[in-house]
Design an enzyme around this catalytic site. Structure first.
Site, short mmCIF file in Angstrom:
data_model
loop_
_atom_site.label_atom_id
_atom_site.label_comp_id
_atom_site.label_asym_id
_atom_site.label_seq_id
_atom_site.Cartn_x
_atom_site.Cartn_y
_atom_site.Cartn_z
N ASP A 123 40.04 22.24 42.25
CA ASP A 123 41.25 22.58 41.48
C ASP A 123 42.51 22.60 42.37
O ASP A 123 43.56 22.08 41.98
CB ASP A 123 41.11 23.95 40.81
CG ASP A 123 40.29 23.89 39.53
OD1 ASP A 123 40.14 22.78 38.97
OD2 ASP A 123 39.78 24.94 39.10
N LYS B 143 32.95 29.38 36.19
CA LYS B 143 33.24 29.01 37.58
C LYS B 143 32.75 30.06 38.59
O LYS B 143 32.35 29.71 39.70
CB LYS B 143 34.74 28.77 37.77
CG LYS B 143 35.21 27.47 37.12
CD LYS B 143 36.68 27.22 37.37
CE LYS B 143 37.14 26.02 36.55
NZ LYS B 143 38.56 25.73 36.72
P1 NDP Z 1 41.03 33.15 33.04
O1 NDP Z 1 40.51 33.56 31.71
O2 NDP Z 1 40.18 33.31 34.25
O3 NDP Z 1 42.42 33.94 33.34
C1 NDP Z 1 43.41 34.04 32.35
C2 NDP Z 1 44.69 34.60 32.95
O4 NDP Z 1 45.74 34.50 31.97
C3 NDP Z 1 44.62 36.09 33.33
O5 NDP Z 1 45.40 36.28 34.49
C4 NDP Z 1 45.25 36.79 32.11
O6 NDP Z 1 45.85 38.02 32.42
C5 NDP Z 1 46.32 35.80 31.75
N1 NDP Z 1 46.77 35.86 30.35
C6 NDP Z 1 46.07 35.52 29.25
N2 NDP Z 1 46.83 35.64 28.14
C7 NDP Z 1 48.05 36.09 28.56
C8 NDP Z 1 49.27 36.41 27.89
N3 NDP Z 1 49.38 36.29 26.56
N4 NDP Z 1 50.31 36.82 28.64
C9 NDP Z 1 50.21 36.93 29.97
N5 NDP Z 1 49.08 36.65 30.67
C10 NDP Z 1 48.01 36.23 29.97
O7 NDP Z 1 41.47 31.61 32.83
P2 NDP Z 1 41.62 30.51 33.98
O8 NDP Z 1 42.30 31.12 35.14
O9 NDP Z 1 40.34 29.81 34.21
O10 NDP Z 1 42.58 29.43 33.25
C11 NDP Z 1 43.96 29.70 33.04
C12 NDP Z 1 44.64 28.47 32.44
O11 NDP Z 1 44.66 27.39 33.37
C13 NDP Z 1 43.93 27.94 31.19
O12 NDP Z 1 44.93 27.61 30.24
C14 NDP Z 1 43.23 26.67 31.67
O13 NDP Z 1 43.11 25.71 30.64
C15 NDP Z 1 44.19 26.19 32.76
N6 NDP Z 1 43.53 25.35 33.78
C16 NDP Z 1 43.95 24.06 33.93
C17 NDP Z 1 43.38 23.25 34.88
C18 NDP Z 1 43.88 21.83 35.03
O14 NDP Z 1 43.20 21.03 35.70
N7 NDP Z 1 45.03 21.51 34.48
C19 NDP Z 1 42.29 23.71 35.77
C20 NDP Z 1 41.93 25.10 35.55
C21 NDP Z 1 42.53 25.87 34.57
P3 NDP Z 1 44.99 39.40 32.42
O15 NDP Z 1 44.30 39.44 33.76
O16 NDP Z 1 46.01 40.45 32.25
O17 NDP Z 1 44.03 39.31 31.26
#
Ligand code: NDP
Length: 268
Positions: free
Chosen positions: A102, A66
């Site tokens: 989104d 993205k």
């Molecule tokens: P990114 O990889 O950009 O970000 C992931 C985020 O999750 C970061 O803030 C990361 O923290 C955090 N994270 C990951 N694992 C953990 C954990 N075990 N405990 C706490 N924090 C954690 O992903 P996206 O932002 O693109 O997507 C996030 C979620 O949203 C996904 O599951 C995706 O499928 C969902 N989504 C759903 C959509 C829908 O239409 N329903 C649309 C877009 C996304 P850190 O910075 O510390 O690594």
């Protein structure tokens, strides 16, 4: 001739977008196809170029492309500029136009499908990745104050600073949330993918609160936590997925599909 669209991501085999757009097209009588394409990590721009050369009219973009899509566009909508991330591309007159649906999708699901009013309420946004970045501005626009909490606090601070001046926004560590309460708690982390729960304190949910996990397809530890903690409504992100797809479909085809019917079909 059949108009062609696609979603590009990596991985992509799990994507429900081809099914959703196929159902939209059937419902509205549009002659179009929509496929899932996996681009290699370094191959996003080349994949977009191939689609343009082959006459595709647009595509969706998902994890992890993205931000790269944002950088590739010739023209950006204000939603894309605010989010600094793009999930919908339109190929028109030799240019790439980019937007982000989104936030619109999340708000449509919360307000229209779940019947939850956002004005003057407080939101806690868990996560500071692409999904979180895409919804901060729409939450402000809906009249909410936003606290962003993230495992890596520097990312939450960076995101909050981006939006300072646009609305009320604070960055917090998880342990700093103790004693605070919210009307809406959105899990925009990918913690559910590994069946984990961010380290949330007890007592986060105000009476009548909505707990929303952007993940879909399973009951996540966050959703289980929210039920135990007394959140009034607990939802996964399937409705957001359908609503953001509908907005992209509208931009491409100038027709609004009936999202309720498609959401009902998927929930079956
Ligand atoms: P990114 O990889 O950009 O970000 C992931 C985020 O999750 C970061 O803030 C990361 O923290 C955090 N994270 C990951 N694992 C953990 C954990 N075990 N405990 C706490 N924090 C954690 O992903 P996206 O932002 O693109 O997507 C996030 C979620 O949203 C996904 O599951 C995706 O499928 C969902 N989504 C759903 C959509 C829908 O239409 N329903 C649309 C877009 C996304 P850190 O910075 O510390 O690594």
């Amino acid at each position: 001739m059949t108009d062609r669209y696609a979603v590009i991501g990596n991985p992509i085999s799990h994507s429900k977008s081809p099914l959703i757009h196929t159902l939209f097209a059937q419902q509205t009588g549009q002659n179009m196809s929509y496929e899932a394409i996996e681009a290699p990590p370094e191959g996003f721009a080349a994949t977009v170029q191939r689609l343009r050369t082959e006459g595709y009219l647009g595509c969706n973009v998902t994890v992890p492309f993205k931000f790269e899509a944002f950088a590739l566009c010739d023209q950006l909508s204000s939603r894309a500029r605010e989010a600094k991330a793009v999930n919908t591309l339109i190929f028109r007159d030799g240019e790439i136009l980019g937007t982000n649906t989104d936030g619109v999708g999340l708000l449509a699901d919360i307000e229209k499908n779940l019947g939850f009013t956002l004005m003057w309420k407080d939101a806690l946004l868990l996560g500071a990745g692409g999904a979180a970045a895409g919804v901060v501005w729409p939450l402000f626009n809906a009249g909410m104050g936003v606290v962003i909490a993230n495992r890596t606090i520097t990312k939450a601070r960076f995101l909050a600073e981006e939006f300072t001046g646009s609305g009320t926004v604070y960055a917090r560590r998880y342990e700093e949330l103790a004693g605070q309460q919210f009307d809406l708690v959105i899990n925009a982390t990918s913690s559910g993918l590994s069946d984990e729960l961010p380290p949330l304190p007890d007592g986060l949910f105000k009476p009548g609160a909505l707990a929303y996990d952007m993940m879909y397809g399973r009951e996540t530890p966050f959703m289980q936590f929210a039920r135990k903690q007394g959140a009034a409504v607990v939802s996964d992100g399937l409705g957001m997925l359908v609503e953001q797809a509908a907005e992209a479909f509208y931009l491409w085809r100038n027709v609004r599909p009936d999202t309720g019917a498609v959401l009902g079909e998927l929930r079956k």
